[in-house]
Enzyme design. Sequence first.
Site, PDB file in Angstrom:
ATOM      1  N   THR A   5      28.982  55.649  -6.330  1.00  0.00           N
ATOM      2  CA  THR A   5      29.993  55.969  -5.309  1.00  0.00           C
ATOM      3  C   THR A   5      31.079  56.842  -5.939  1.00  0.00           C
ATOM      4  OG1 THR A   5      29.576  53.936  -4.073  1.00  0.00           O
ATOM      5  CG2 THR A   5      31.763  54.899  -3.825  1.00  0.00           C
ATOM      6  N   GLY A   6      31.639  57.753  -5.128  1.00  0.00           N
ATOM      7  CA  GLY A   6      32.770  58.536  -5.608  1.00  0.00           C
ATOM      8  C   GLY A   6      32.572  60.025  -5.418  1.00  0.00           C
ATOM      9  N   LYS A  37      35.569  51.258 -14.101  1.00  0.00           N
ATOM     10  CA  LYS A  37      35.065  51.741 -12.816  1.00  0.00           C
ATOM     11  C   LYS A  37      35.769  51.000 -11.682  1.00  0.00           C
ATOM     12  CE  LYS A  37      30.836  52.330 -11.871  1.00  0.00           C
ATOM     13  NZ  LYS A  37      31.303  53.516 -11.106  1.00  0.00           N
ATOM     14  N   GLU A  64      28.221  48.347  -7.717  1.00  0.00           N
ATOM     15  CA  GLU A  64      27.901  49.275  -8.805  1.00  0.00           C
ATOM     16  C   GLU A  64      27.429  48.512 -10.045  1.00  0.00           C
ATOM     17  OE1 GLU A  64      30.869  52.961  -7.628  1.00  0.00           O
ATOM     18  OE2 GLU A  64      31.644  51.387  -8.910  1.00  0.00           O
TER      19      GLU A  64
HETATM   20  C1  5RP Z   1      33.857  53.787  -7.391  1.00  0.00           C
HETATM   21  C2  5RP Z   1      33.816  54.235  -8.797  1.00  0.00           C
HETATM   22  C3  5RP Z   1      33.750  55.706  -9.028  1.00  0.00           C
HETATM   23  O1  5RP Z   1      32.507  56.034  -9.544  1.00  0.00           O
HETATM   24  C4  5RP Z   1      34.850  56.106  -9.973  1.00  0.00           C
HETATM   25  O2  5RP Z   1      36.081  55.687  -9.405  1.00  0.00           O
HETATM   26  C5  5RP Z   1      34.881  57.630 -10.189  1.00  0.00           C
HETATM   27  O3  5RP Z   1      35.150  58.286  -8.991  1.00  0.00           O
HETATM   28  P1  5RP Z   1      35.283  59.873  -8.900  1.00  0.00           P
HETATM   29  O4  5RP Z   1      33.970  60.452  -9.273  1.00  0.00           O
HETATM   30  O5  5RP Z   1      35.665  60.104  -7.448  1.00  0.00           O
HETATM   31  O6  5RP Z   1      36.385  60.304  -9.828  1.00  0.00           O
HETATM   32  O7  5RP Z   1      33.786  53.478  -9.741  1.00  0.00           O
HETATM   33  O8  5RP Z   1      33.993  52.395  -7.285  1.00  0.00           O
END
Ligand code: 5RP
Length: 234
Positions: free
Chosen positions: A35-36, A103, A112
């Site tokens: 996710t992200g 994370k 995750e």
């Molecule tokens: C979500 C996460 C994401 O992978 C992490 O926050 C990185 O996000 P981004 O790629 O938007 O910087 O752990 O729960």
Amino acid sequence: MVDVMAEEGQRREKKNAGHRAADLVEDGAILGLGTGSTVEYFLEKLGTRIHDGLEVAGVPTSYGTQIRARQLGIPLTTLDDHPCLDLAVDGADQVDPVMHLIKGRGGALTREKCVMAAADRVLVVINSAKLSPQLDVEVPVEVIPFSAVTAARALQDLGGDPTLRCGIRKDGPVVTDNGNLILDCDFGTITDPVTLEASVERIPGVVCAGLFTGFGEKTRVVVGEKSGTRLLPL
Ligand code: 5RP
């Protein structure tokens, strides 16, 4: 003030990392879909490869990823149907030299962690600023609502400074895809992430700590740079 140039550079690095990870996916793989915003680039390129004939299926780690994967034509499956995954691809908020991760800024940390645990191999996709000699950004901690106050006190006893995560386009707390709350906990510089992860996850009512220390041996990191990527370890 928002630094537009820096934001654009970061976006380019995330895009390079996400696209490179999609290039590394092998035909027939059962994937964990993280996710992200960096994973978003991965999904985009994966969708293109599927359109061109790649055959894969993925377990999404959030409703957000599930919706996006459907839009992009990425076949979905579940951990019930595929308890062993070939590869999990996910982002991170910070990565140290031995592949310990923080994370959970996207609030999907519990699923995750389940998906990473189920995967033979892990690819973490990040922009270069997330590599750090030590972990020192806030650690998201998912807690059941019933225990949020007592868990916050226990996190303080461990030396942390927890804040209940609240919504930007919603009044009140953020509720995760699992119906729980998130305490973002500042521990300063974390000297022993392995012990801290175990201590946080022993607190009654804590569902998951956003410290991921158990996956280093099966993890490679795709670091996005302005004009390409680096794979770690080399
Ligand atoms: C979500 C996460 C994401 O992978 C992490 O926050 C990185 O996000 P981004 O790629 O938007 O910087 O752990 O729960």
